[in-house]
Write a protein that holds these residues in place. Structure first.
Motif, PDB file in Angstrom:
ATOM      1  N   GLU A  49     -16.118 -64.498  94.521  1.00 40.33           N
ATOM      2  CA  GLU A  49     -15.142 -64.224  93.555  1.00 40.33           C
ATOM      3  C   GLU A  49     -15.315 -65.276  92.218  1.00 40.33           C
ATOM      4  O   GLU A  49     -14.766 -66.095  92.414  1.00 40.33           O
ATOM      5  N   TYR A  50     -16.095 -64.864  91.593  1.00 42.87           N
ATOM      6  CA  TYR A  50     -16.676 -65.976  90.653  1.00 42.87           C
ATOM      7  C   TYR A  50     -15.440 -66.133  89.548  1.00 42.87           C
ATOM      8  O   TYR A  50     -14.536 -65.132  89.471  1.00 42.87           O
ATOM      9  N   LYS A  89     -27.921 -68.998 101.695  1.00 41.60           N
ATOM     10  CA  LYS A  89     -27.755 -67.628 102.102  1.00 41.60           C
ATOM     11  C   LYS A  89     -27.745 -66.871 100.733  1.00 41.60           C
ATOM     12  O   LYS A  89     -27.016 -67.256  99.796  1.00 41.60           O
ATOM     13  N   PRO A  90     -27.843 -65.409 101.085  1.00 43.93           N
ATOM     14  CA  PRO A  90     -27.768 -64.722  99.777  1.00 43.93           C
ATOM     15  C   PRO A  90     -26.286 -64.486  99.314  1.00 43.93           C
ATOM     16  O   PRO A  90     -25.448 -64.542 100.231  1.00 43.93           O
ATOM     17  N   VAL A  91     -26.152 -64.640  98.015  1.00 45.01           N
ATOM     18  CA  VAL A  91     -24.687 -64.594  97.371  1.00 45.01           C
ATOM     19  C   VAL A  91     -24.622 -63.514  96.511  1.00 45.01           C
ATOM     20  O   VAL A  91     -25.625 -63.271  95.497  1.00 45.01           O
ATOM     21  N   ILE A  92     -23.658 -62.505  96.425  1.00 46.78           N
ATOM     22  CA  ILE A  92     -23.188 -61.662  95.510  1.00 46.78           C
ATOM     23  C   ILE A  92     -22.074 -61.947  94.757  1.00 46.78           C
ATOM     24  O   ILE A  92     -21.074 -62.581  95.376  1.00 46.78           O
ATOM     25  N   ALA A  93     -22.034 -61.615  93.424  1.00 50.78           N
ATOM     26  CA  ALA A  93     -20.691 -61.853  92.750  1.00 50.78           C
ATOM     27  C   ALA A  93     -19.865 -60.526  93.034  1.00 50.78           C
ATOM     28  O   ALA A  93     -20.209 -59.569  92.930  1.00 50.78           O
ATOM     29  N   VAL A  94     -18.632 -60.964  93.266  1.00 55.42           N
ATOM     30  CA  VAL A  94     -17.551 -59.758  93.382  1.00 55.42           C
ATOM     31  C   VAL A  94     -16.306 -60.158  92.761  1.00 55.42           C
ATOM     32  O   VAL A  94     -16.080 -61.225  92.281  1.00 55.42           O
ATOM     33  N   GLN A  95     -15.551 -59.007  92.352  1.00 56.42           N
ATOM     34  CA  GLN A  95     -14.329 -59.283  91.565  1.00 56.42           C
ATOM     35  C   GLN A  95     -13.350 -58.060  91.958  1.00 56.42           C
ATOM     36  O   GLN A  95     -13.722 -56.992  92.469  1.00 56.42           O
ATOM     37  N   ALA A  96     -12.262 -58.819  92.109  1.00 53.04           N
ATOM     38  CA  ALA A  96     -11.039 -57.761  92.331  1.00 53.04           C
ATOM     39  C   ALA A  96     -10.739 -56.601  91.191  1.00 53.04           C
ATOM     40  O   ALA A  96     -10.606 -56.934  90.124  1.00 53.04           O
ATOM     41  N   VAL A  97     -10.665 -55.276  91.752  1.00 57.28           N
ATOM     42  CA  VAL A  97     -10.546 -54.282  90.709  1.00 57.28           C
ATOM     43  C   VAL A  97      -9.050 -53.612  91.145  1.00 57.28           C
ATOM     44  O   VAL A  97      -9.050 -53.479  92.580  1.00 57.28           O
ATOM     45  N   PRO A  98      -8.662 -52.749  90.481  1.00 60.79           N
ATOM     46  CA  PRO A  98      -7.610 -51.875  90.785  1.00 60.79           C
ATOM     47  C   PRO A  98      -7.937 -50.797  91.684  1.00 60.79           C
ATOM     48  O   PRO A  98      -9.088 -50.514  91.692  1.00 60.79           O
TER      49      PRO A  98
END
Length: 293
Positions: free
Chosen positions: A247-248, A154-163
């Motif tokens: 969440e890389y 399946k398609p995958v996107i990188a995400v990151q927790a930000v303030p």
């Protein structure tokens, strides 16, 4: 099982956040210590097993292609001067991956840039890496996404927790956790107003996509800035395709900004064996509080 063999690097923008340095020099060729930013991206691609890079370039961006081409005169010069280490380094740049380029007549958004590569992608899954995002990781970020794609197809996107105070600067996902650091994306919002974000997980410039995205982008009207936004196309795709967010693991620098590019240079410089000691000495000598007055 489908494998990821191709990667797109959109590099057709004007780099306005880094003017005047980018008036003539493409922002993708600005150095992080002694290496152009885009070389870090291509190395990440090569280390992840991807075979072909599709550069989406624009007017006056031919020097990006030149950087990855062979340079016979320089090689002969280095050989004559008996500089084998430099010679090997230069030769390795042109042999990392196969590179082709497509001209984007005018920068009309990330979604439009991907459409420019449609005929070269055909029916294969592909990676997208934004050169503004420099990500330092033990396992390349795009490789982490490939691992997830191979497991789920399946398609995958990188995400990151930000303030929370920064969410309005990013595309933000509405996540449903399905594993360790892995989410199914239920919705996404581009630069939501403060207090209206569905989470604090921001979309970062690494994607593994399938050809379904092209049909979605065909139906996507120009959005913010009059450009075809990839986030808008992905949101349409959610109606029919499940998209994952990972969440890389790694450290990211927004090297498309002045502060981010300087931070990347400091971080990488402090790890560079030729300059780390001198740089540490210089940093310790700075009267930081004095600069802040």
């Amino acid at each position: 099982m489908l494998n990821v063999r191709k990667a797109i690097i959109p590099a057709g923008g004007f780099g306005t956040r880094l003017l005047p340095a980018t008036k003539v020099v493409p922002k993708e060729l600005l150095p992080v210590v002694d290496k152009p930013l885009i070389q870090f991206i291509v190395e990440e691609i090569a280390e992840s097993g991807i075979e072909e890079v599709i550069l989406i370039t624009g007017r006056e961006k031919g020097s990006i292609e030149d950087h990855f081409d062979s340079f016979t005169e320089l090689e002969l010069f280095l050989d004559k001067k008996n500089k084998p280490e430099l010679l090997q380094m230069i030769r390795s740049i042109s042999g990392m991956v196969r590179i082709v380029s497509v001209r984007q007549a005018y920068p009309m958004g990330l979604g439009h840039a991907l459409l420019c590569a449609r005929s070269l992608i055909r029916d294969e899954p592909f990676a997208v890496l934004l050169p503004d995002d420099l990500i330092v990781a033990s396992r390349p970020c795009i490789g982490q996404l490939i691992d997830v794609f191979q497991a789920y197809q399946k398609p995958v996107i990188a995400v990151q927790a930000v303030p929370q105070e920064s969410v309005m600067h990013y595309g933000i996902i509405k996540p449903l956790e399905i594993g360790t650091r892995l989410h199914e994306i239920k919705d996404m919002v581009e630069k939501p107003a403060f207090g209206l974000a569905p989470s604090n997980l921001a979309i970062i410039g690494r994607y593994i996509l399938t050809p379904d995205i092209f049909a979605a982008l065909d139906k996507t009207e120009p959005g913010a800035g009059g450009e075809v936004q990839l986030t808008d196309g992905l949101r349409k795709l959610l109606d029919t395709v499940s998209i994952l967010g990972l969440e890389y693991e790694g450290k990211r620098f927004d090297a498309g900004t002045k502060a981010g590019l300087i931070q990347a240079n400091l971080y990488m410089g402090l790890q560079h064996p030729d300059i780390a000691d001198d740089l540490k000495t210089f940093i310790r000598s700075l009267d930081v509080d004095g600069f802040m007055k």
